[in-house]
Design a protein around this motif. Structure first.
Motif, mmCIF file in Angstrom:
data_model
loop_
_atom_site.group_PDB
_atom_site.id
_atom_site.type_symbol
_atom_site.label_atom_id
_atom_site.label_comp_id
_atom_site.label_asym_id
_atom_site.label_seq_id
_atom_site.Cartn_x
_atom_site.Cartn_y
_atom_site.Cartn_z
ATOM 1 N N GLU A 225 101.005 84.671 -7.601
ATOM 2 C CA GLU A 225 102.092 85.346 -8.308
ATOM 3 C C GLU A 225 102.363 86.725 -7.711
ATOM 4 O OE1 GLU A 225 101.274 83.340 -12.732
ATOM 5 O OE2 GLU A 225 100.529 85.355 -12.274
ATOM 6 N N LEU A 226 101.293 87.434 -7.372
ATOM 7 C CA LEU A 226 101.445 88.766 -6.787
ATOM 8 C C LEU A 226 102.075 88.669 -5.399
ATOM 9 C CD1 LEU A 226 98.013 90.285 -7.843
ATOM 10 C CD2 LEU A 226 100.243 90.758 -8.860
ATOM 11 N N GLN A 227 101.690 87.661 -4.632
ATOM 12 C CA GLN A 227 102.275 87.484 -3.303
ATOM 13 C C GLN A 227 103.749 87.107 -3.390
ATOM 14 O OE1 GLN A 227 99.136 84.684 -1.955
ATOM 15 N NE2 GLN A 227 98.943 86.002 -0.175
ATOM 16 N N ARG A 228 104.087 86.305 -4.382
ATOM 17 C CA ARG A 228 105.469 85.831 -4.521
ATOM 18 C C ARG A 228 106.386 86.921 -5.066
ATOM 19 N NH1 ARG A 228 104.315 81.745 -7.399
ATOM 20 N NH2 ARG A 228 104.787 82.609 -9.459
ATOM 21 N N ALA A 229 105.882 87.753 -5.964
ATOM 22 C CA ALA A 229 106.759 88.731 -6.628
ATOM 23 C C ALA A 229 106.066 90.073 -6.803
ATOM 24 C CB ALA A 229 107.214 88.185 -7.983
ATOM 25 N N PRO A 230 105.806 90.804 -5.701
ATOM 26 C CA PRO A 230 105.223 92.145 -5.841
ATOM 27 C C PRO A 230 106.180 93.070 -6.585
ATOM 28 C CG PRO A 230 105.931 91.753 -3.574
ATOM 29 C CD PRO A 230 106.061 90.455 -4.289
ATOM 30 N N LYS A 231 105.601 93.946 -7.405
ATOM 31 C CA LYS A 231 106.408 94.786 -8.293
ATOM 32 C C LYS A 231 107.271 95.790 -7.538
ATOM 33 C CE LYS A 231 105.624 98.333 -11.874
ATOM 34 N NZ LYS A 231 104.582 98.965 -12.737
ATOM 35 N N ASP A 232 106.688 96.390 -6.486
ATOM 36 C CA ASP A 232 107.401 97.450 -5.773
ATOM 37 C C ASP A 232 106.821 97.603 -4.370
ATOM 38 O OD1 ASP A 232 104.962 98.657 -6.230
ATOM 39 O OD2 ASP A 232 105.710 100.139 -7.649
ATOM 40 N N GLU A 233 107.265 98.649 -3.681
ATOM 41 C CA GLU A 233 106.842 98.879 -2.300
ATOM 42 C C GLU A 233 105.344 99.152 -2.208
ATOM 43 O OE1 GLU A 233 107.136 99.069 1.777
ATOM 44 O OE2 GLU A 233 108.546 98.313 0.276
ATOM 45 N N PHE A 234 104.783 99.842 -3.191
ATOM 46 C CA PHE A 234 103.336 100.102 -3.199
ATOM 47 C C PHE A 234 102.553 98.790 -3.171
ATOM 48 C CE2 PHE A 234 99.540 100.216 -5.958
ATOM 49 C CZ PHE A 234 98.716 101.014 -5.175
ATOM 50 N N VAL A 235 102.915 97.847 -4.021
ATOM 51 C CA VAL A 235 102.212 96.560 -4.076
ATOM 52 C C VAL A 235 102.471 95.771 -2.805
ATOM 53 C CG1 VAL A 235 101.951 94.383 -5.337
ATOM 54 C CG2 VAL A 235 102.297 96.527 -6.584
ATOM 55 N N ARG A 236 103.709 95.798 -2.309
ATOM 56 C CA ARG A 236 104.011 95.084 -1.064
ATOM 57 C C ARG A 236 103.164 95.588 0.102
ATOM 58 N NH1 ARG A 236 109.289 94.715 -3.162
ATOM 59 N NH2 ARG A 236 109.822 96.796 -2.420
ATOM 60 N N ARG A 237 103.025 96.914 0.190
ATOM 61 C CA ARG A 237 102.220 97.482 1.270
ATOM 62 C C ARG A 237 100.747 97.141 1.098
ATOM 63 N NH1 ARG A 237 104.513 102.898 0.904
ATOM 64 N NH2 ARG A 237 102.378 103.650 0.906
ATOM 65 N N LEU A 238 100.263 97.184 -0.139
ATOM 66 C CA LEU A 238 98.862 96.860 -0.401
ATOM 67 C C LEU A 238 98.572 95.413 -0.016
ATOM 68 C CD1 LEU A 238 96.213 97.976 -1.789
ATOM 69 C CD2 LEU A 238 96.986 96.766 -3.833
#
Length: 241
Positions: A225-238
């Motif tokens: 779920e996190l890979q499919r829909a990261p909340k924002d740029e911080f999560v995407r970068r992490l």
């Protein structure tokens, strides 16, 4: 499912430095939950709150349905294993004495019971029973970590809290320890809360992953779920890192 741990609107500070800001999370019995985030985001403080090593300045913590402020912390901790990076073994004690330390606090164990418990726990973490008479200085890094997990499990806890337990070992040993921990958790059904700074480790181990930032739970969900829909740029970068 039953709740193993519930954190409700908890905050914590060290002096003027607020490290947790009204955090809430719930862990169900039998889950393998992983908490990840940058250094200083409050991961370790949150973990310590789960066994009463840190008392929240507001909010409440419940373990197995009991509020910590209303129960005996020493009695509660007998049902919680705690494993940290570097194993945290007592250097002046043998492997057997380290493993039997927590069970021995409640009941003085005869020597034969100590031997049997130590051998059983060493077998559980896939170490030869002959290691029980060695001291920590005589073990490799991977062996120390396994003994640390064996010690955390020796009192047959309901919950296992782990703070970057594999951070000090090499990559090959780390992958082996990850697989052993997963197999152990599936075999015993124990509830695990695991802190790491490694996103690959978090997604491999966790049935649910909590991402922290600035003392808050920033996003949570299953790895896919996190890979499919990261909340924002911080999560995407992490996740990308």
């Amino acid at each position: 499912m039953d709740k193993a741990i519930e954190i409700r609107d908890c905050s914590a500070a060290y002096g003027e430095n607020k490290v947790l800001d009204r955090v809430s999370l719930m862990v169900e019995k039998g889950e393998f939950v992983v908490i990840i985030g940058p250094s200083g985001c409050g991961k370790t403080t949150l973990l310590k709150m789960m066994n009463g090593l840190v008392i929240p300045m507001e909010g409440e913590v419940a373990v197995n349905g009991e509020r910590l402020e209303e129960c005996s912390l020493s009695a509660m901790r007998r049902h919680i294993g705690y494993a940290v990076q570097g194993a945290g073994l007592f250097p002046h004690m043998t492997v057997e004495e380290n493993i039997c330390y927590v069970p021995g606090l409640e009941n003085k164990l005869p020597q034969e019971e100590k031997r049997m418990l130590a051998e059983k726990m060493l077998e559980l973490v896939q170490l030869p029973k002959e290691l029980r008479k060695r001291f920590p200085r005589q073990l490799s890094g991977g062996q120390k970590q396994r003994v640390g997990i064996a010690r955390a499990l020796a009192a047959a806890p309901d919950i296992l809290l782990m703070d970057e337990p594999f951070g000090a070992v090499d990559e090959i040993t780390r992958k082996g320890l990850q697989e052993e921990l997963l197999a152990l958790q599936r075999k015993t059904g124990i509830t695990v809360v695991f802190i790491t700074h490694d996103i690959g480790e978090a997604f491999h181990l966790g049935s649910r992953v909590f991402i922290m930032k600035d003392g808050k739970i920033w996003q949570e969900g299953k790895p896919e779920e996190l890979q499919r829909a990261p909340k924002d740029e911080f999560v995407r970068r992490l996740i990308g890192r």
